[in-house]
Design a protein around this motif. Structure first.
Motif, PDB file in Angstrom:
ATOM      1  N   LEU A 111       1.161  -9.091 -10.496  1.00  0.00           N
ATOM      2  CA  LEU A 111       0.679  -7.856  -9.647  1.00  0.00           C
ATOM      3  C   LEU A 111      -0.611  -7.763  -9.742  1.00  0.00           C
ATOM      4  O   LEU A 111      -1.405  -7.636 -10.983  1.00  0.00           O
ATOM      5  CB  LEU A 111       1.315  -6.492 -10.377  1.00  0.00           C
ATOM      6  CG  LEU A 111       2.980  -6.500 -10.081  1.00  0.00           C
ATOM      7  CD1 LEU A 111       3.681  -7.169 -11.144  1.00  0.00           C
ATOM      8  CD2 LEU A 111       3.312  -5.040  -9.690  1.00  0.00           C
ATOM      9  N   VAL A 125      -8.669  -3.039  -5.460  1.00  0.00           N
ATOM     10  CA  VAL A 125      -9.067  -1.929  -5.544  1.00  0.00           C
ATOM     11  C   VAL A 125      -9.941  -1.454  -4.243  1.00  0.00           C
ATOM     12  O   VAL A 125      -9.820  -0.175  -3.638  1.00  0.00           O
ATOM     13  CB  VAL A 125     -10.213  -1.838  -6.741  1.00  0.00           C
ATOM     14  CG1 VAL A 125     -10.883  -0.430  -6.917  1.00  0.00           C
ATOM     15  CG2 VAL A 125      -9.436  -2.113  -7.958  1.00  0.00           C
ATOM     16  N   PRO A 131       2.595  -0.155  -9.261  1.00  0.00           N
ATOM     17  CA  PRO A 131       1.585  -0.914  -9.344  1.00  0.00           C
ATOM     18  C   PRO A 131       0.759  -0.581 -10.498  1.00  0.00           C
ATOM     19  O   PRO A 131       0.344   0.525 -10.967  1.00  0.00           O
ATOM     20  CB  PRO A 131       0.782  -0.624  -7.988  1.00  0.00           C
ATOM     21  CG  PRO A 131       1.343   0.569  -7.574  1.00  0.00           C
ATOM     22  CD  PRO A 131       2.598   0.809  -8.061  1.00  0.00           C
ATOM     23  N   PRO A 149      -2.864  -0.342 -13.265  1.00  0.00           N
ATOM     24  CA  PRO A 149      -3.957  -0.124 -12.922  1.00  0.00           C
ATOM     25  C   PRO A 149      -4.846  -1.497 -12.967  1.00  0.00           C
ATOM     26  O   PRO A 149      -6.128  -1.597 -12.590  1.00  0.00           O
ATOM     27  CB  PRO A 149      -4.591   0.758 -14.103  1.00  0.00           C
ATOM     28  CG  PRO A 149      -3.347   0.583 -15.194  1.00  0.00           C
ATOM     29  CD  PRO A 149      -2.277   0.241 -14.431  1.00  0.00           C
ATOM     30  N   ARG A 150      -4.367  -2.386 -13.691  1.00  0.00           N
ATOM     31  CA  ARG A 150      -5.190  -3.692 -14.072  1.00  0.00           C
ATOM     32  C   ARG A 150      -4.142  -4.961 -13.684  1.00  0.00           C
ATOM     33  O   ARG A 150      -2.744  -4.670 -13.252  1.00  0.00           O
ATOM     34  CB  ARG A 150      -5.545  -4.089 -15.323  1.00  0.00           C
ATOM     35  CG  ARG A 150      -4.658  -3.917 -16.358  1.00  0.00           C
ATOM     36  CD  ARG A 150      -5.194  -4.179 -17.698  1.00  0.00           C
ATOM     37  NE  ARG A 150      -3.955  -3.849 -18.808  1.00  0.00           N
ATOM     38  CZ  ARG A 150      -3.189  -5.033 -18.902  1.00  0.00           C
ATOM     39  NH1 ARG A 150      -3.207  -5.961 -18.374  1.00  0.00           N
ATOM     40  NH2 ARG A 150      -2.209  -4.510 -20.042  1.00  0.00           N
ATOM     41  N   ALA A 151      -4.491  -6.144 -13.340  1.00  0.00           N
ATOM     42  CA  ALA A 151      -3.580  -7.379 -13.102  1.00  0.00           C
ATOM     43  C   ALA A 151      -2.717  -7.651 -14.371  1.00  0.00           C
ATOM     44  O   ALA A 151      -3.244  -7.630 -15.362  1.00  0.00           O
ATOM     45  CB  ALA A 151      -4.447  -8.399 -12.859  1.00  0.00           C
ATOM     46  N   HIS A 206      -2.103  -3.179  -3.627  1.00  0.00           N
ATOM     47  CA  HIS A 206      -1.936  -4.275  -4.726  1.00  0.00           C
ATOM     48  C   HIS A 206      -1.108  -5.502  -3.961  1.00  0.00           C
ATOM     49  O   HIS A 206      -0.464  -5.438  -3.013  1.00  0.00           O
ATOM     50  CB  HIS A 206      -1.451  -3.944  -5.877  1.00  0.00           C
ATOM     51  CG  HIS A 206      -0.072  -3.555  -5.830  1.00  0.00           C
ATOM     52  ND1 HIS A 206       0.337  -2.172  -5.419  1.00  0.00           N
ATOM     53  CD2 HIS A 206       1.039  -4.045  -6.410  1.00  0.00           C
ATOM     54  CE1 HIS A 206       1.621  -2.190  -5.444  1.00  0.00           C
ATOM     55  NE2 HIS A 206       2.257  -3.411  -5.912  1.00  0.00           N
ATOM     56  N   PRO A 249      -4.062  -5.663  -8.419  1.00  0.00           N
ATOM     57  CA  PRO A 249      -4.765  -4.677  -7.754  1.00  0.00           C
ATOM     58  C   PRO A 249      -6.040  -5.166  -6.877  1.00  0.00           C
ATOM     59  O   PRO A 249      -6.752  -5.983  -7.371  1.00  0.00           O
ATOM     60  CB  PRO A 249      -5.442  -3.717  -8.854  1.00  0.00           C
ATOM     61  CG  PRO A 249      -4.595  -4.265 -10.041  1.00  0.00           C
ATOM     62  CD  PRO A 249      -4.245  -5.580  -9.948  1.00  0.00           C
ATOM     63  N   GLU A 257       0.975  -1.295   0.018  1.00  0.00           N
ATOM     64  CA  GLU A 257       0.002  -0.012  -0.054  1.00  0.00           C
ATOM     65  C   GLU A 257       0.812   1.110  -0.146  1.00  0.00           C
ATOM     66  O   GLU A 257       1.677   1.586   0.881  1.00  0.00           O
ATOM     67  CB  GLU A 257      -0.970  -0.132   1.371  1.00  0.00           C
ATOM     68  CG  GLU A 257      -1.880   1.193   1.361  1.00  0.00           C
ATOM     69  CD  GLU A 257      -2.751   1.177   2.583  1.00  0.00           C
ATOM     70  OE1 GLU A 257      -3.935   1.743   2.364  1.00  0.00           O
ATOM     71  OE2 GLU A 257      -2.408   0.310   3.414  1.00  0.00           O
ATOM     72  N   GLY A 288      -7.506  -0.391  -1.859  1.00  0.00           N
ATOM     73  CA  GLY A 288      -6.524   0.628  -2.125  1.00  0.00           C
ATOM     74  C   GLY A 288      -5.000   0.084  -2.208  1.00  0.00           C
ATOM     75  O   GLY A 288      -4.285   0.778  -1.965  1.00  0.00           O
ATOM     76  N   ASP A 320     -10.373 -10.929  -6.071  1.00  0.00           N
ATOM     77  CA  ASP A 320     -11.716 -10.081  -6.046  1.00  0.00           C
ATOM     78  C   ASP A 320     -12.877 -10.865  -4.943  1.00  0.00           C
ATOM     79  O   ASP A 320     -13.201  -9.900  -4.163  1.00  0.00           O
ATOM     80  CB  ASP A 320     -12.370 -10.028  -7.200  1.00  0.00           C
ATOM     81  CG  ASP A 320     -11.778  -9.563  -8.411  1.00  0.00           C
ATOM     82  OD1 ASP A 320     -10.997  -8.502  -8.014  1.00  0.00           O
ATOM     83  OD2 ASP A 320     -12.075  -9.432  -9.541  1.00  0.00           O
TER      84      ASP A 320
END
Length: 196
Positions: A154, A158, A138, A140-142, A163, A156, A118, A161, A187
């Motif tokens: 990597l 979300v 990090p 914005p997407r995996a 990854h 995220p 973080e 906040g 998720d």
């Protein structure tokens, strides 16, 4: 082992026969993809004899159309369902969901370690994670990437906040099927943990 082979009748049998001549016991086969006449499969094998990974790669590569993409150790137990076990632990104790996820991901992904990061600081690390972790920015997407001598995912998270980074030292870059599975697990855990 990750093996790319012709996707035709008998292709898998040729690989199984080659592994058998090396004394390998095939414990599990996972099909990662089937496209353009080729298949990519992960094999979990054990062999008690003195056969090296190099010898296995050479012997299998001698089979027409077969390519060994990587060999690495795993803690996977064929027939078990560690992803369901993880989700049960998180559902039981959602406040520890993130820590439980980070501790479980190496075993789920055939990796050595994982960390939750973080704002550049490690929030939780699995047992085998190094003391100092130099990580890329990090995304914005995996994503899966090859970084120096590590293969990384990597992921995220979300709602929190942050990854999660999953790393393995040996074997090939994480396959998109591995990445998609990890994204789904992250998720679900993030949603369960957010309710705590």
């Amino acid at each position: 082992m990750r093996i790319s082979l012709p996707d035709r009748p008998g292709g898998l049998g040729q690989v199984a026969k080659a592994l058998g001549t090396l004394g390998a016991d095939i414990l599990q086969v996972t099909v990662l993809e089937r496209e353009t006449g080729r298949a990519v499969d992960d094999f979990i094998v054990s062999w008690p004899g003195p056969v090296s990974a190099t010898e296995v790669c050479e012997r299998l590569s001698a089979t027409p159309g077969v390519r060994v993409e990587g060999v690495w150790p795993t803690r996977d137990m064929p027939g078990s369902a560690p992803d369901y076990d993880l989700l049960m632990h998180v559902a039981t104790e959602p406040a520890r969901g993130l820590a439980t996820l980070v501790d479980a991901l190496p075993g789920l992904c055939g990796a050595e370690w994982s960390v939750a990061v973080e704002d550049g600081a490690v929030r939780h690390a699995s047992m085998a994670a190094p003391e100092v972790v130099n990580l890329p920015e990090p995304p914005p997407r995996a994503i899966a990437l090859d970084s120096a001598d590590l293969r990384l995912m990597l992921l995220p998270v979300v709602p929190q906040g942050l990854h999660v980074v999953v790393a393995r030292a040996g074997g090939p870059v994480f396959h998109r099927a591995e990445l998609e599975r990890a994204v789904r697990i992250v998720d679900v855990v993030a949603k369960l943990a957010a309710r705590a």
